[in-house]
Design an enzyme around this catalytic site. Structure first.
Site, PDB file in Angstrom:
ATOM      1  N   TYR A  98       0.851  -1.195   0.000  1.00  0.00           N
ATOM      2  CA  TYR A  98       0.000   0.000   0.000  1.00  0.00           C
ATOM      3  C   TYR A  98       0.878   1.233   0.000  1.00  0.00           C
ATOM      4  O   TYR A  98       2.063   1.189   0.364  1.00  0.00           O
ATOM      5  CB  TYR A  98      -0.951   0.018   1.198  1.00  0.00           C
ATOM      6  CG  TYR A  98      -0.314   0.348   2.530  1.00  0.00           C
ATOM      7  CD1 TYR A  98      -0.201   1.654   2.989  1.00  0.00           C
ATOM      8  CD2 TYR A  98       0.182  -0.666   3.351  1.00  0.00           C
ATOM      9  CE1 TYR A  98       0.371   1.956   4.209  1.00  0.00           C
ATOM     10  CE2 TYR A  98       0.763  -0.391   4.577  1.00  0.00           C
ATOM     11  CZ  TYR A  98       0.858   0.926   5.002  1.00  0.00           C
ATOM     12  OH  TYR A  98       1.442   1.227   6.209  1.00  0.00           O
ATOM     13  N   CYS A  99       0.283   2.367  -0.431  1.00  0.00           N
ATOM     14  CA  CYS A  99       1.035   3.620  -0.426  1.00  0.00           C
ATOM     15  C   CYS A  99       0.117   4.761  -0.023  1.00  0.00           C
ATOM     16  O   CYS A  99      -0.568   4.657   0.991  1.00  0.00           O
ATOM     17  CB  CYS A  99       1.739   3.860  -1.763  1.00  0.00           C
ATOM     18  SG  CYS A  99       0.709   3.719  -3.229  1.00  0.00           S
ATOM     19  N   ARG A 100       0.046   5.821  -0.832  1.00  0.00           N
ATOM     20  CA  ARG A 100      -0.639   7.035  -0.407  1.00  0.00           C
ATOM     21  C   ARG A 100      -2.128   7.059  -0.739  1.00  0.00           C
ATOM     22  O   ARG A 100      -2.864   7.858  -0.167  1.00  0.00           O
ATOM     23  CB  ARG A 100       0.024   8.250  -1.055  1.00  0.00           C
ATOM     24  CG  ARG A 100       1.441   8.482  -0.569  1.00  0.00           C
ATOM     25  CD  ARG A 100       2.144   9.513  -1.429  1.00  0.00           C
ATOM     26  NE  ARG A 100       3.446   9.881  -0.869  1.00  0.00           N
ATOM     27  CZ  ARG A 100       4.350  10.584  -1.532  1.00  0.00           C
ATOM     28  NH1 ARG A 100       4.104  10.973  -2.772  1.00  0.00           N
ATOM     29  NH2 ARG A 100       5.493  10.881  -0.970  1.00  0.00           N
TER      30      ARG A 100
END
Length: 221
Positions: free
Chosen positions: A169-171
């Protein structure tokens, strides 16, 4: 009537640069220099945009020595930014085209919803991988996540346990880091998927997070 005040918030969010800043601050508290570097703009221009966000009530500040740190004023701002993206995605035709050019073909990438990831975490059969820059991980992350920034992933694959699905996952939904991570993991023979959106959406919906404790309210100006 309060309509002009409502409109002023919408006006502030109408700048692409200020939207970028809100997106960065959705990951956690930042200083002006860090924000400027992240969005590729001068410190002076970034400071001007931050002042407009401050006057609108969308951000608050904290002073530590000679440095001033900014953060979003509350979960409602994250929800506002998510709503803007959602409305644009559903009603602006160019969004899908631009996203496809920027993100590439996502059809081969398995995607998990927040509910699905939460259930898999409870079962203990996934590795949750945070591929954002390390300062963002320190500011807050999904409970139990492993931090390997996407730029370092290819050289640190041995740190990931074998035999379990890796969920990156990221932003947020339109952040490319998780996509890049999943493709890298696939190329190296590891089972991988991406979270449907990112840390801000996970956090604002009350799912488990951990990280550096935020300063108390009294520290903010």
């Amino acid at each position: 009537m309060a309509l002009p005040a409502f409109a002023s918030v919408a006006k502030v969010m109408g700048s692409g640069r200020r939207a970028e800043i809100v997106d960065v601050l959705a990951q956690g508290e930042r200083g002006v220099d860090e924000i400027a570097m992240e969005i590729g703009q001068s410190t002076a221009n970034t400071s001007q945009h931050l002042q407009q966000l401050l006057r609108s009530g969308l951000v608050i500040t904290r002073r530590q020595g000679t440095r001033i740190y900014y953060r979003l004023s509350g979960p409602a701002v994250v929800q506002l930014w998510a709503a803007v993206r959602r409305v644009a995605s559903e009603h602006v035709a160019e969004i899908d085209e631009l996203a496809a050019v920027y993100l590439g073909d996502r059809q081969a990438l398995e995607t998990l919803t927040r509910t699905e990831l939460s259930e898999r975490m409870a079962a203990g059969d996934v590795v949750v991988l945070d591929v954002r820059p390390e300062p963002e991980f320190r500011s807050g992350h999904i409970t139990g996540a492993v931090s390997i920034p996407v730029k370092e992933l290819a050289g640190r694959l041995e740190e990931l346990p074998a035999g379990r699905l890796v969920v990156a996952y990221c932003r947020g939904q339109y952040c490319v880091f998780a996509d890049e991570a999943v493709r890298t993991l696939h190329q190296n023979g590891l089972a991988a998927a991406r979270l449907e959106d990112g840390y801000p959406e996970w956090s604002v919906t009350g799912l488990p997070v951990e990280g550096g404790a935020p300063p108390t309210a009294s520290e903010y100006l």
